[in-house]
Design a protein around this motif. Sequence first.
Motif, mmCIF file in Angstrom:
data_model
loop_
_atom_site.group_PDB
_atom_site.id
_atom_site.type_symbol
_atom_site.label_atom_id
_atom_site.label_comp_id
_atom_site.label_asym_id
_atom_site.label_seq_id
_atom_site.Cartn_x
_atom_site.Cartn_y
_atom_site.Cartn_z
ATOM 1 N N ASP A 178 -115.480 -91.076 -20.629
ATOM 2 C CA ASP A 178 -113.898 -91.801 -20.481
ATOM 3 C C ASP A 178 -112.789 -91.506 -20.103
ATOM 4 O O ASP A 178 -111.707 -91.805 -20.782
ATOM 5 C CB ASP A 178 -114.497 -93.458 -21.004
ATOM 6 N N VAL A 179 -112.859 -89.635 -20.891
ATOM 7 C CA VAL A 179 -111.154 -89.191 -21.297
ATOM 8 C C VAL A 179 -109.640 -89.215 -20.180
ATOM 9 O O VAL A 179 -109.179 -90.421 -20.362
ATOM 10 C CB VAL A 179 -112.014 -87.520 -21.774
ATOM 11 N N ASP A 180 -111.055 -89.137 -18.545
ATOM 12 C CA ASP A 180 -109.291 -89.404 -17.744
ATOM 13 C C ASP A 180 -109.082 -91.009 -17.984
ATOM 14 O O ASP A 180 -108.465 -90.920 -17.899
ATOM 15 C CB ASP A 180 -110.744 -89.363 -16.304
ATOM 16 N N ALA A 181 -110.368 -92.113 -17.867
ATOM 17 C CA ALA A 181 -109.407 -93.251 -17.686
ATOM 18 C C ALA A 181 -108.093 -93.204 -18.949
ATOM 19 O O ALA A 181 -107.897 -94.784 -18.752
ATOM 20 C CB ALA A 181 -110.989 -94.330 -17.346
ATOM 21 N N MET A 182 -108.947 -93.182 -20.009
ATOM 22 C CA MET A 182 -108.668 -93.413 -20.992
ATOM 23 C C MET A 182 -107.594 -93.157 -21.703
ATOM 24 O O MET A 182 -106.411 -93.334 -21.956
ATOM 25 C CB MET A 182 -109.799 -93.029 -22.196
ATOM 26 N N PHE A 183 -107.410 -91.530 -20.915
ATOM 27 C CA PHE A 183 -105.857 -90.924 -20.871
ATOM 28 C C PHE A 183 -104.952 -90.687 -20.082
ATOM 29 O O PHE A 183 -103.821 -89.779 -20.996
ATOM 30 C CB PHE A 183 -106.537 -89.713 -22.631
ATOM 31 N N ASP A 184 -104.956 -90.616 -19.421
ATOM 32 C CA ASP A 184 -104.998 -89.918 -18.433
ATOM 33 C C ASP A 184 -103.275 -90.531 -18.083
ATOM 34 O O ASP A 184 -101.966 -89.765 -18.004
ATOM 35 C CB ASP A 184 -105.683 -89.826 -16.964
#
Lengths: 313, 113
Positions: free
Chosen positions: B85-91
């Motif tokens: 979920d890196v993209d959704a969490m931090f982008d």
Amino acid sequence: MTGQERFDAVIDADEKIEPTDWMPDGYRKTLIRQIAQHAHSEVIGMQPEGNWITRAPTLKRKAILMAKVQDEAGHGLYLYSAAETLGTSRDELVDLLHTGKQKYSSIFNYPTLNWADIGAIGWLVDGAAITNQVALTRTSFGPYSRAMVRICKEESFHQRQGYELLLTLCRGSEEQKAMAQDAVDRWWWPSLMMFGPSDGDSPHTAQSMVWKVKRVTNDDLRQQFVDMTVPQCEYLGLTVPDPDLRWNEERGHYDFGAIDWDEFWNVVKGNGPMNRERMAHKNRAWAEGEWVREAATAHAAKQAARRLEQKSA
Amino acid sequence: MSYDVPQVPGEEELEVAASDTRQWPMWEVFVRQRRGLSHVHAGSLHAPDAESALQNARDVYTRRAEGVSIWVVPSSAITASDPDDVDAMFDPFDEQPYRHATYYEIPDEVGKM
């Protein structure tokens, strides 16, 4: 992006892979094996030095040696923890050591025959370990790399205390200096063998280099170690037991003699002077500690029950 | 210490798998280096209970006066964000440079701000 693509991108960018990231099965297996063997080596490494704790010549040397052996236990723990993040368990790893299914470094299958051996181990064996471990601080697996950083900091004490111990002997009587030379004669070649087989005979090196698990090859590390150590030996006034050793102006490195690979493989396969004794001792210590582990578990259960009682009262 | 322990015949078939049987629970160790700093994650260890975990943490992680305070937390109590979920969490934060002071241009004549 697929898991493989993300993995490749992280490796290419020289970043770290963390335990929850996708990784190839081979990468995971290689790391579990390497980190576990590294951990086992730390733990078995306590034995040759522990052998001299009760016979250290002064209280100061005894305290230093105890602190060093305690560090080795700590290093084993850091490394087992790092291996566990890959999905294996401590029990499993310890069991693989106790049943002889996983190996530890062959260097610990040599005996510590005189007090100077404690100095030679610190200077040469830990020196070789530092050479290897400094390179491994840049390994691609995050927990392994972090364990290496921590270990390298402590390992420097190990090497320096060993060198200082030998220096003290070398400035002492003729007999003391002879003890130091005897220790160096016996530990020099096994220390060079610690870097493992030559690159041509190390089938896993290429893949490990691609994955950046390994950053420098066995032969390059060995050369680094020789170049670093020979001048230190000269300062001690001792002789490196290698008639072929000489400075090569052209290469800018020391040339050194051929390693006895038959001896190396023989010890790896279990036929070194101390293989059986090391394993027997480890298994005995584990069995004799069983009641302590049981008592700690029982105590924890009792305390928990008591807290529960107090709450409900 | 460290090593390249070479493979010997028969060793490669070995499967290393998780087998959680009788081992003690795992604890995460956080150490405060000195007063005024936060506790920082130092590593983990196994122990039968919190008290022993604290004792072990002292021996394993603070042998050289690395800390003045230790926290131990059961590893099972930690909830972590999902790496997928890196993209959704931090982008989204990458697209909000105006949250940073350096986004704003202030003429030199104004002086340090």
